[in-house]
Design a protein around this motif. Structure first.
Motif, short mmCIF file in Angstrom:
data_model
loop_
_atom_site.label_atom_id
_atom_site.label_comp_id
_atom_site.label_asym_id
_atom_site.label_seq_id
_atom_site.Cartn_x
_atom_site.Cartn_y
_atom_site.Cartn_z
N THR A 1 -8.07 -1.88 8.77
CA THR A 1 -8.27 -2.74 7.61
C THR A 1 -6.95 -3.05 6.91
N TRP B 1 -11.52 -7.21 10.46
CA TRP B 1 -12.40 -7.83 11.45
C TRP B 1 -11.85 -9.16 11.96
N PHE C 1 -16.42 -3.96 7.74
CA PHE C 1 -16.45 -3.88 9.20
C PHE C 1 -16.84 -5.19 9.85
N GLY C 2 -17.02 -6.25 9.05
CA GLY C 2 -17.34 -7.55 9.59
C GLY C 2 -17.33 -8.56 8.46
N SER C 3 -17.40 -9.86 8.78
CA SER C 3 -17.39 -10.85 7.70
C SER C 3 -18.80 -10.98 7.12
N HIS D 1 -17.15 -10.64 15.03
CA HIS D 1 -16.19 -10.01 14.13
C HIS D 1 -16.36 -8.50 14.11
N ILE D 2 -17.62 -8.05 14.11
CA ILE D 2 -17.86 -6.61 14.09
C ILE D 2 -17.31 -5.99 15.37
N CYS E 1 -14.90 -7.15 17.20
CA CYS E 1 -13.44 -7.20 17.12
C CYS E 1 -12.92 -6.01 16.31
N PHE E 2 -13.60 -5.73 15.18
CA PHE E 2 -13.21 -4.59 14.35
C PHE E 2 -13.32 -3.29 15.14
#
Lengths: 364, 127
Positions: free
Chosen positions: A282, A288, A121-123, A306-307, A309-310
């Motif tokens: 995904t 993300w 869910f994020g980098s 990033h989170i 964005c996801f």
């Protein structure tokens, strides 16, 4: 805060895992609660109604302008609903099979929450050793398909345990529908993994990370279409909500359930919807990664970006789930089975074959 | 601990959290929930207000068994496809005929079975 970095790697890993699990779990629960509200509000707008606009907690009157606005939007409705689910009578009828009757709601809700484990869910949040995924399994997608299959047990058991005709029919229909579409769903993503060459979902996101043109949805549109439609069938939502078609089966497998046991079925359904949306983001929409690319985040704020964005991508897909509900009439059962077995399975096979041939042609 | 196994530790923790959540909410609703009176009418199975007729679990169509059987068959096929899909690109460079021909023949055999089921009208629910 820095003290955590002096611990040995295993302890660090366990601590990070626990924090991620608790946060992800709480966020999923919040999303479930507000997905129900969003569903009711969007349904209302589509049908030109008002939707929930009454639930008012005591503190709302102390917020001058925002208070009434939030009440009109129904922001407090999920809280009222949750409280009511807890306080209503938890009735277990005399004719049911007691053990299974209690087991079924838990068995529906637990797998729904387990699916989120492998979804990145994020980098990172600045620490490259701590990727934002609960369990970075190398068999990612197989794990999630396995867990999703377990959800069938809860529904079958609910139908069987109720010892009553409507739930029984609902349960048996639902199980047949879910296992049928699972094959089409499983086959559709095979083509995706042929292109990527790894089952790990973090690798899937990495592959699509460069920019919007690398998203799988453009390279495998047929796979995405089959996956999307199958996801509707898997989560028992309209146009495939035959297990609980109100006009013929009352409520389907949860007809005899009340109070929190009913709420767990509801929760499971929405959690499944969230998991399906997250999985689609995904697999097909770059996870993300921003549409313009950018790679793993360097600092804390980048990671949060990033989170977000996801979550935004996921919300868009959940919006599609709700939107479709009011755009299509319910399928007939024979049409549903026909679509799953006679259309999607051959189509998915052809997609695999075409992908194989194209990859072979490109290789030389 | 072995790093392969360690990967699965978060899954185990998540399972415990999920079980704890489901168990605690069920328990809470028993503790906090209203306790109503148990009456004979309340204990009747819900059939839109009519008195229930016949046994609770009705007989079901044999079609559902057929679907379950076919599911086992085709789901295993899907599971076999995954390892093949993962190494497909890599194998194309080494032995393209083997990797492509092998799976085409495997899918071909299964597709014959699929056609048989189709011909036997296993997927036809209108009858």
């Amino acid at each position: 805060m820095d003290a955590i970095y002096y611990l040995d790697p295993t302890t660090q890993f366990v601590l990070f895992s626990i924090v991620k699990i608790v946060v992800a779990f709480v966020i999923t629960l919040t999303f479930v609660a507000y997905a129900v509200l969003a569903e009711r509000k969007i349904s209302a707008w589509i049908q030109d109604r008002v939707g929930p606009n009454r639930a008012t907690p005591f503190f709302a009157q102390y917020l001058p302008v925002i208070g009434p606005a939030l009440v009109r939007l129904g922001i407090f409705q999920p809280m009222a609903d949750g409280l009511k689910f807890l306080l209503k009578e938890d009735f277990t009828p005399a004719y049911v099979r007691k053990v299974y009757f209690w087991l079924a709601p838990a068995l529906t809700a637990i797998p729904a929450f387990m699916t989120i484990a492998v979804i990145p869910f994020g980098s990172t949040l600045g620490n490259p050793n701590n990727p934002m995924v609960i369990a970075d399994l190398n068999v990612g997608i197989l794990y999630s398909f396995g867990i999703v299959s377990l959800g069938v047990y809860g529904i079958v058991l609910a139908g069987y345990a109720s010892n009553s005709k409507y739930p029984f029919l609902g349960g048996i229909r639902s199980s047949a529908q879910m296992i049928s579409y699972e094959i089409a769903m499983g086959m559709s993503v095979v083509a995706v993994f042929m292109v990527i060459g790894d089952l790990n979902l973090s690798k899937v996101v990495e592959y699509q990370g460069a920019n919007i043109l690398h998203w799988m949805a453009w390279k495998q549109p047929l796979a995405f279409f089959i996956f999307l439609v199958s996801a509707f069938a898997e989560t028992n939502r309209l146009p495939f909500d035959l297990p609980e078609s109100e006009s013929e089966l009352v409520g389907g497998y949860h007809t005899e359930y009340s109070s929190m046991k009913f709420a767990l079925f509801f929760l499971g359904e929405y959690a499944n919807m969230i998991a399906a949306s997250a999985m689609m983001v995904t697999l097909f929409f770059g996870g993300w990664a921003y549409p313009w690319g950018g790679g793993a985040a360097q600092g804390f704020l980048g990671g949060v970006g990033h989170i977000v964005c996801f979550l935004v991508k996921m919300l868009v897909l959940m919006g599609v789930f709700i939107w479709v509900r009011w755009m299509f009439p319910r399928f007939r059962y024979d049409q549903l089975m026909d679509l799953g077995w006679r259309r999607f399975i051959p189509l998915a096979l052809v997609n695999i074959l075409v992908t194989a041939l194209v990859l072979a042609a490109l290789n030389d | 601990m072995d790093s392969q196994l360690l990967q699965y530790l978060p899954v185990l923790i998540l399972l415990l959290v999920a079980i704890g959540f489901a168990g605690s909410t069920l328990a809470l609703s028993v503790i906090l929930g209203k306790t109503g009176r148990r009456t004979a009418t309340k204990d009747i199975a819900y059939e839109c207000g009519m008195l229930p007729e016949g046994p609770g679990s009705a007989r079901m169509s044999v079609k559902f068994y057929l679907v379950a059987l076919l599911f086992v068959l085709f789901d295993i096929e899907v599971v076999f496809l995954y390892p093949w899909a993962v190494i497909y690109k890599q194998m194309l460079r080494e032995n393209a005929a083997l990797i492509l021909g092998g799976m085409v023949s495997f899918l071909g055999v299964l597709f014959v079975g699929f056609l048989y089921a189709l011909k036997k009208r296993a997927f036809d629910w209108t009858r």
